[in-house]
Design a protein around this motif. Structure first.
Motif, PDB file in Angstrom:
ATOM      1  N   HIS A  53       0.873  -1.275   0.021  1.00 40.19           N
ATOM      2  CA  HIS A  53       0.112   0.080   0.041  1.00 40.19           C
ATOM      3  C   HIS A  53       0.970   1.202  -0.012  1.00 40.19           C
ATOM      4  CE1 HIS A  53      -3.739  -2.109   0.492  1.00 40.19           C
ATOM      5  NE2 HIS A  53      -2.904  -3.075   1.236  1.00 40.19           N
ATOM      6  N   ALA A  54       0.621   2.113  -0.937  1.00 37.20           N
ATOM      7  CA  ALA A  54       1.626   3.200  -1.132  1.00 37.20           C
ATOM      8  C   ALA A  54       1.682   4.095   0.027  1.00 37.20           C
ATOM      9  CB  ALA A  54       1.082   4.019  -2.584  1.00 37.20           C
ATOM     10  N   ARG A  55       0.453   4.324   0.799  1.00 33.19           N
ATOM     11  CA  ARG A  55       0.262   5.353   1.689  1.00 33.19           C
ATOM     12  C   ARG A  55       1.123   4.573   2.734  1.00 33.19           C
ATOM     13  NH1 ARG A  55      -5.028   7.749   3.320  1.00 33.19           N
ATOM     14  NH2 ARG A  55      -3.572   9.067   4.626  1.00 33.19           N
ATOM     15  N   ILE A  56       1.109   3.626   3.222  1.00 39.19           N
ATOM     16  CA  ILE A  56       1.490   3.119   4.304  1.00 39.19           C
ATOM     17  C   ILE A  56       3.148   3.035   4.118  1.00 39.19           C
ATOM     18  CG2 ILE A  56       2.015   0.847   5.610  1.00 39.19           C
ATOM     19  CD1 ILE A  56      -1.071   0.158   5.050  1.00 39.19           C
ATOM     20  N   LYS A  57       3.514   2.465   2.955  1.00 37.98           N
ATOM     21  CA  LYS A  57       5.029   2.512   2.481  1.00 37.98           C
ATOM     22  C   LYS A  57       5.783   3.929   2.565  1.00 37.98           C
ATOM     23  CE  LYS A  57       8.259   0.904  -1.268  1.00 37.98           C
ATOM     24  NZ  LYS A  57       7.970   0.264  -2.464  1.00 37.98           N
ATOM     25  N   LEU A  58       5.068   4.909   1.939  1.00 38.73           N
ATOM     26  CA  LEU A  58       5.542   6.471   2.054  1.00 38.73           C
ATOM     27  C   LEU A  58       5.579   6.618   3.448  1.00 38.73           C
ATOM     28  CD1 LEU A  58       6.397   8.581   0.375  1.00 38.73           C
ATOM     29  CD2 LEU A  58       4.006   9.519   0.139  1.00 38.73           C
ATOM     30  N   ALA A  59       4.632   6.489   4.228  1.00 35.34           N
ATOM     31  CA  ALA A  59       4.448   6.783   5.686  1.00 35.34           C
ATOM     32  C   ALA A  59       5.678   6.416   6.550  1.00 35.34           C
ATOM     33  CB  ALA A  59       3.125   6.737   6.201  1.00 35.34           C
ATOM     34  N   TYR A  60       5.846   4.968   6.253  1.00 36.94           N
ATOM     35  CA  TYR A  60       7.077   4.199   6.914  1.00 36.94           C
ATOM     36  C   TYR A  60       8.362   4.989   6.400  1.00 36.94           C
ATOM     37  CZ  TYR A  60      10.293   0.504   8.146  1.00 36.94           C
ATOM     38  OH  TYR A  60      11.261  -0.345   8.633  1.00 36.94           O
ATOM     39  N   GLN A  61       8.500   5.196   5.125  1.00 38.80           N
ATOM     40  CA  GLN A  61       9.848   5.694   4.798  1.00 38.80           C
ATOM     41  C   GLN A  61      10.003   7.299   5.171  1.00 38.80           C
ATOM     42  OE1 GLN A  61       9.078   5.447   0.532  1.00 38.80           O
ATOM     43  NE2 GLN A  61      10.192   3.491   0.178  1.00 38.80           N
ATOM     44  N   THR A  62       8.745   8.063   5.227  1.00 38.06           N
ATOM     45  CA  THR A  62       9.131   9.266   5.851  1.00 38.06           C
ATOM     46  C   THR A  62       9.248   9.214   7.443  1.00 38.06           C
ATOM     47  OG1 THR A  62       7.235  10.131   4.400  1.00 38.06           O
ATOM     48  CG2 THR A  62       7.643  11.563   6.173  1.00 38.06           C
ATOM     49  N   THR A  63       8.705   8.304   8.117  1.00 39.64           N
ATOM     50  CA  THR A  63       8.822   8.141   9.618  1.00 39.64           C
ATOM     51  C   THR A  63      10.080   7.593   9.786  1.00 39.64           C
ATOM     52  OG1 THR A  63       6.698   7.454   9.878  1.00 39.64           O
ATOM     53  CG2 THR A  63       8.230   6.834  11.799  1.00 39.64           C
ATOM     54  N   LYS A  64      10.748   6.893   9.039  1.00 39.45           N
ATOM     55  CA  LYS A  64      12.432   6.562   9.204  1.00 39.45           C
ATOM     56  C   LYS A  64      13.270   7.300   9.019  1.00 39.45           C
ATOM     57  CE  LYS A  64      14.064   2.521   9.034  1.00 39.45           C
ATOM     58  NZ  LYS A  64      14.558   1.650  10.188  1.00 39.45           N
ATOM     59  N   GLN A  65      12.785   8.461   7.796  1.00 37.37           N
ATOM     60  CA  GLN A  65      13.635   9.515   7.701  1.00 37.37           C
ATOM     61  C   GLN A  65      13.652  10.721   8.843  1.00 37.37           C
ATOM     62  OE1 GLN A  65      12.659  11.565   4.215  1.00 37.37           O
ATOM     63  NE2 GLN A  65      14.786  12.772   4.082  1.00 37.37           N
ATOM     64  N   ARG A  66      12.622  11.039   9.262  1.00 34.91           N
ATOM     65  CA  ARG A  66      12.306  11.454  10.416  1.00 34.91           C
ATOM     66  C   ARG A  66      12.969  11.274  11.644  1.00 34.91           C
ATOM     67  NH1 ARG A  66       8.356  11.236  14.503  1.00 34.91           N
ATOM     68  NH2 ARG A  66       7.297   9.556  13.284  1.00 34.91           N
ATOM     69  N   LEU A  67      13.060   9.948  11.977  1.00 30.72           N
ATOM     70  CA  LEU A  67      13.591   9.400  13.339  1.00 30.72           C
ATOM     71  C   LEU A  67      15.121   9.227  13.066  1.00 30.72           C
ATOM     72  CD1 LEU A  67      11.162   6.401  13.866  1.00 30.72           C
ATOM     73  CD2 LEU A  67      11.219   8.502  15.224  1.00 30.72           C
ATOM     74  N   SER A  68      15.734   9.503  11.815  1.00 25.01           N
ATOM     75  CA  SER A  68      17.053   9.286  11.765  1.00 25.01           C
ATOM     76  C   SER A  68      17.813  10.633  11.808  1.00 25.01           C
ATOM     77  CB  SER A  68      17.430   8.677  10.435  1.00 25.01           C
ATOM     78  OG  SER A  68      17.001   9.398   9.360  1.00 25.01           O
TER      79      SER A  68
END
Length: 153
Positions: A53-68
């Motif tokens: 699911h594109a929205r979940i995948k994008l949210a996951y990637q955005t969260t990973k980037q934010r956390l790093s």
């Protein structure tokens, strides 16, 4: 006993998962996300199902980037009064949601450019593409008497 298949991921579930990711703090992995979803929603999804699911995948990637990239609130909690911590957490959550929505918007704009280019290649005009959708007739259909309905009247 065999494990039952989880229900399909619908829009409501996507919104819940994306909201979960918006508030995520600490280490993030697909396994941790799957565990948290199971704990909160009571449904076990696989990483592969979520990643489709594109929205979940994008949210996951955005969260990973934010956390790093962002300093952790946990390290700063000690320097603020206890009354201020919930407000800071809410601000971080809203900032995370804002970053995700910006990424989703950018993704949609890229999709629109692709569609516009492909429409241009097919010779579709802007006027044709902007023509309104046909109206939907939402009136109740009247059944006429005497019409055969497989033996039922």
């Amino acid at each position: 006993m065999a494990k039952r298949r989880a229900r399909n991921i619908d829009d409501r579930t996507i919104i819940q998962v994306v909201g979960l990711l918006d508030g995520w703090a600490g280490k993030l992995s697909w396994d941790l996300l799957v565990d948290e979803i199971e704990k909160r929603l009571g449904i076990h999804y696989t990483r592969q199902a979520l990643d489709k699911h594109a929205r979940i995948k994008l949210a996951y990637q955005t969260t990973k980037q934010r956390l790093s990239n962002a300093p952790r609130l946990q390290h700063r909690k000690k320097s603020y009064s206890q009354e201020l911590v919930p407000t800071l957490e809410r601000l971080e959550r809203l900032a995370a949601e804002n970053a995700r929505l910006k990424a989703e918007n950018e993704h949609m704009l890229e999709q629109f450019v692709t569609w516009a280019y492909n429409a241009y290649l097919k010779g579709l005009t802007k006027e044709y593409l902007n023509s309104p959708l046909p109206l939907v007739d939402r009136e109740v259909t009247k059944v006429t008497r005497g019409r055969s309905t497989n033996g039922r009247v």
